[in-house]
Design an enzyme around this catalytic site. Structure first.
Site, PDB file in Angstrom:
ATOM      1  N   ASN A   8       0.866  -1.185   0.000  1.00 64.49           N
ATOM      2  CA  ASN A   8       0.000   0.000   0.000  1.00 64.49           C
ATOM      3  C   ASN A   8       0.897   1.228   0.000  1.00 64.49           C
ATOM      4  O   ASN A   8       1.527   1.533   1.015  1.00 64.49           O
ATOM      5  CB  ASN A   8      -0.877  -0.044   1.258  1.00 64.49           C
ATOM      6  N   LYS A  10      -0.071   4.234  -0.164  1.00 61.71           N
ATOM      7  CA  LYS A  10      -0.761   5.373   0.462  1.00 61.71           C
ATOM      8  C   LYS A  10      -0.606   6.625  -0.415  1.00 61.71           C
ATOM      9  O   LYS A  10      -0.610   6.510  -1.638  1.00 61.71           O
ATOM     10  CB  LYS A  10      -0.246   5.591   1.888  1.00 61.71           C
ATOM     11  N   HIS A  92      -9.319   0.727   5.277  1.00 64.18           N
ATOM     12  CA  HIS A  92      -8.032   0.922   5.959  1.00 64.18           C
ATOM     13  C   HIS A  92      -8.255   1.842   7.155  1.00 64.18           C
ATOM     14  O   HIS A  92      -9.074   2.761   7.100  1.00 64.18           O
ATOM     15  CB  HIS A  92      -7.025   1.531   4.976  1.00 64.18           C
ATOM     16  N   GLU A  94      -6.684   4.241   8.245  1.00 63.94           N
ATOM     17  CA  GLU A  94      -6.494   5.674   7.969  1.00 63.94           C
ATOM     18  C   GLU A  94      -7.745   6.269   7.331  1.00 63.94           C
ATOM     19  O   GLU A  94      -8.075   7.437   7.574  1.00 63.94           O
ATOM     20  CB  GLU A  94      -5.243   5.869   7.098  1.00 63.94           C
ATOM     21  N   GLU A 162      -5.025  -5.496  10.716  1.00 67.41           N
ATOM     22  CA  GLU A 162      -4.019  -4.454  10.903  1.00 67.41           C
ATOM     23  C   GLU A 162      -4.275  -3.721  12.222  1.00 67.41           C
ATOM     24  O   GLU A 162      -5.100  -2.792  12.263  1.00 67.41           O
ATOM     25  CB  GLU A 162      -4.075  -3.448   9.757  1.00 67.41           C
ATOM     26  N   GLY A 168       2.832   1.741  10.781  1.00 68.36           N
ATOM     27  CA  GLY A 168       3.799   2.819  10.629  1.00 68.36           C
ATOM     28  C   GLY A 168       4.561   3.158  11.894  1.00 68.36           C
ATOM     29  O   GLY A 168       5.215   4.192  11.966  1.00 68.36           O
ATOM     30  N   SER A 207       3.769  -2.693  10.251  1.00 71.36           N
ATOM     31  CA  SER A 207       5.222  -2.739  10.452  1.00 71.36           C
ATOM     32  C   SER A 207       5.859  -4.059  10.029  1.00 71.36           C
ATOM     33  O   SER A 207       6.801  -4.533  10.670  1.00 71.36           O
ATOM     34  CB  SER A 207       5.574  -2.393  11.904  1.00 71.36           C
TER      35      SER A 207
HETATM   36  C1  PEP Z   1      -0.607  -0.159   6.313  1.00 72.43           C
HETATM   37  O1  PEP Z   1      -0.798   1.042   6.367  1.00 72.43           O
HETATM   38  O2  PEP Z   1      -1.441  -0.901   5.754  1.00 72.43           O
HETATM   39  C2  PEP Z   1       0.614  -0.683   6.901  1.00 72.43           C
HETATM   40  C3  PEP Z   1       0.639  -1.939   7.230  1.00 72.43           C
HETATM   41  O3  PEP Z   1       1.639   0.206   7.085  1.00 72.43           O
HETATM   42  P1  PEP Z   1       3.118  -0.146   7.641  1.00 72.43           P
HETATM   43  O4  PEP Z   1       3.579  -1.411   6.971  1.00 72.43           O
HETATM   44  O5  PEP Z   1       3.963   1.038   7.249  1.00 72.43           O
HETATM   45  O6  PEP Z   1       2.998  -0.320   9.112  1.00 72.43           O
END
Ligand code: PEP
Length: 247
Positions: A8, A10, A92, A94, A162, A168, A207
């Site tokens: 992703n 973003k 997601h 976000e 998630e 992040g 992460s």
């Molecule tokens: C995400 O936003 O879907 C995600 C998993 O981000 P990150 O891998 O940067 O934690």
């Protein structure tokens, strides 16, 4: 079931960043799994063109629940298909936080995605406060029940767990915590869509990086990953894809 490594991007990336796609394809890291990148909508068509003839799928990060109409700035699922997308990330955290998206809206978007022929990647996850309060399974169970369309199948649905606090941040749940949630999700999905649940890919996201991918992918009921930051660098994403392919 083929495992899935999904990236992703973003709100990152430009035409110049598509050199990362060339490098990823050249690395050919995915003989045993599927590989997907979801760039910003502006890059779906050029990334699709760049990935032609390779094993890289290209997806979107959101779609509108309606097929067409007066919705300034939005994109329908059919428009994403037209641009070359095969998958769409929905719900997601976000988008749930920044745009107030409810699980009911996520389900409507997922229904629109399935109707247009997209594979829906439905995201769910608890906040840190919810985990600390011992509410993780109740929260994600409720999100799953309300977000997944009744018509979902193993072929058109992917679920991404998630934890919001792991996205992040460089922090991840323990392996036991990930395993507990994924086992729970497989069972709960079975209550919603029956035998199809056994073939739905359950991704872990939050992460994931080359150094922790292999141990996460070794867990039962982890069928891949949704990767944010580490998907922006071809070398890192290729290493994660290779770990999944070897799992
Ligand atoms: C995400 O936003 O879907 C995600 C998993 O981000 P990150 O891998 O940067 O934690």
């Amino acid at each position: 079931m083929k495992k899935l490594a999904a990236g992703n991007w973003k709100m990152n990336g430009s035409l110049a960043a598509l050199t990362q796609v060339d490098a990823l394809i050249a690395a050919e890291p995915a003989p045993e799994c599927e590989m997907l990148l979801c760039p910003p909508a502006t890059l779906i068509a050029p990334m699709t063109a760049r990935a032609k003839g390779s094993r890289l799928w290209v997806g979107a990060q959101d779609c509108h629940a309606k097929a067409a109409g007066a919705h300034t700035g939005d994109l329908s699922a059919a428009m994403l298909v037209d641009a070359g997308a095969s998958h769409v990330i929905l719900g997601h955290s976000e988008r749930r936080a920044d745009h107030g998206e409810s699980s009911e809206l996520v389900r409507q978007k997922a229904e629109a995605a399935l109707a247009a022929g997209l594979i829906a990647i439905v995201c769910i996850g608890e906040t840190e406060a919810e985990r600390d309060a011992g509410e993780t399974l109740a929260v994600i169970g409720g999100q799953l029940d309300a977000s997944v369309p009744a018509a979902a199948t193993a072929a058109n649905l992917v679920v991404a767990y998630e934890p919001v606090w792991a996205i992040g941040t460089g922090r991840t749940p323990t392996l036991a915590q990930i395993a507990e949630v994924h086992r729970f999700l497989r069972d709960r999905l079975g209550q919603n869509i029956g035998a199809e649940a056994a073939g739905v890919r359950l991704l872990y996201g939050g992460s994931v990086k080359p150094s922790n991918a292999a141990e996460i992918f070794a867990l039962p009921d982890v069928d891949g990953a949704l990767v944010g930051g580490a998907s922006l660098k071809a070398d890192d994403f290729a290493a994660i894809v290779a770990a999944l392919s070897a799992a």
